[in-house]
Design a protein around this motif. Structure first.
Motif, short mmCIF file in Angstrom:
data_model
loop_
_atom_site.label_atom_id
_atom_site.label_comp_id
_atom_site.label_asym_id
_atom_site.label_seq_id
_atom_site.Cartn_x
_atom_site.Cartn_y
_atom_site.Cartn_z
N GLN A 17 0.81 -1.21 0.00
CA GLN A 17 0.00 0.00 0.00
C GLN A 17 0.85 1.26 0.00
O GLN A 17 0.55 2.22 -0.70
N SER A 30 -3.59 -8.87 -1.18
CA SER A 30 -4.72 -8.21 -1.84
C SER A 30 -5.25 -7.12 -0.92
O SER A 30 -5.79 -7.40 0.15
N CYS A 31 -5.05 -5.86 -1.32
CA CYS A 31 -5.52 -4.72 -0.53
C CYS A 31 -6.43 -3.85 -1.40
O CYS A 31 -6.05 -3.48 -2.51
N THR A 32 -7.60 -3.55 -0.88
CA THR A 32 -8.62 -2.80 -1.62
C THR A 32 -9.29 -1.81 -0.69
O THR A 32 -9.55 -2.14 0.48
N HIS A 33 -9.60 -0.60 -1.20
CA HIS A 33 -10.39 0.33 -0.39
C HIS A 33 -11.68 -0.37 0.03
O HIS A 33 -12.34 -1.00 -0.80
N CYS A 54 -7.28 -5.62 3.64
CA CYS A 54 -6.21 -6.46 3.11
C CYS A 54 -6.38 -7.91 3.52
O CYS A 54 -6.82 -8.20 4.64
N LYS A 84 -14.66 -10.26 -5.09
CA LYS A 84 -13.25 -10.07 -4.71
C LYS A 84 -12.93 -10.87 -3.44
O LYS A 84 -11.88 -11.50 -3.34
N ARG A 132 -10.19 -13.94 -3.21
CA ARG A 132 -9.11 -14.02 -2.22
C ARG A 132 -9.06 -15.41 -1.58
O ARG A 132 -8.01 -16.03 -1.48
N ILE A 192 -8.38 0.47 4.32
CA ILE A 192 -7.94 -0.42 3.25
C ILE A 192 -8.09 -1.83 3.79
O ILE A 192 -7.54 -2.16 4.83
N ALA A 230 -14.88 -0.43 -2.05
CA ALA A 230 -14.77 -1.06 -3.37
C ALA A 230 -14.67 -2.58 -3.28
O ALA A 230 -14.63 -3.25 -4.31
N LEU A 231 -14.61 -3.14 -2.08
CA LEU A 231 -14.46 -4.58 -1.93
C LEU A 231 -15.80 -5.27 -2.16
O LEU A 231 -16.76 -5.04 -1.44
#
Length: 168
Positions: free
Chosen positions: A43, A125-128, A105, A136, A140, A103, A131-132
């Motif tokens: 990140q 795998s890191c996503t706001h 993760c 997704k 994962r 975030i 938005a997850l």
């Protein structure tokens, strides 16, 4: 007057360093710290964004230790943006930003005798958080399960029908 006092209290709280999150990070077992560090490195190295990120909290931790010093690890956690610029070395006075989402993760990896293995490659795998998507999240879990199966780990790391987290 009361509204002004309340605003001042909230503003002062927003400027405090993230001591509780750092304490939670410090209490993590070393293997899970390594997973959090992989997420932080990813990140904080991304090109866009101006702020430094810190570990915020764990959501789930699990592992399988099939023997001979082998460990398959899964760590699901949040990172949060701070008010410090990207690349800050001393983060002891970096308050979290309250106007940005966390975030989310998920990290899984294989380690032998405490050393993260290059194969299978660690998965980060890191996503706001907003938005997850469920897709997704499922991807994962599937990826971490395939990592274990392809490495010869014991089966049953996650039940794909029930969408359980990896390593249960």
């Amino acid at each position: 007057m009361a509204a002004l006092f309340l605003w001042l209290l909230l503003a002062a709280g927003a400027l405090l360093p993230p001591a509780e999150a750092q304490e939670e990070y410090d209490r993590l077992p070393n293997e899970f710290k390594k997973a959090a560090d992989l997420g932080l490195a990813q990140q904080n190295s991304r090109g866009k964004g101006k702020h430094h990120f810190l570990y915020f909290k764990s959501l789930m931790r699990s592992d399988i230790q099939p023997g001979s010093g082998v460990l398959y690890l899964y760590h699901h956690f949040y990172l949060k943006a701070t008010r410090c610029p990207k690349g800050t070395v001393d983060t002891s006075n970096c308050p979290f930003r309250t106007n940005r989402p966390e975030i989310d993760c998920a990290v899984c990896y294989k380690a032998i005798l405490g050393t993260i293995q290059a194969w299978p490659e660690p998965y980060v795998s890191c996503t706001h958080k907003p938005a997850l998507t469920e897709a997704k999240k499922n991807a994962r879990v599937d990826h971490c399960n395939r990592m274990g199966y392809s490495s010869g780990a014991p089966g049953g790391m996650a039940d794909p029908v029930r969408n359980d987290p990896p390593f249960y």
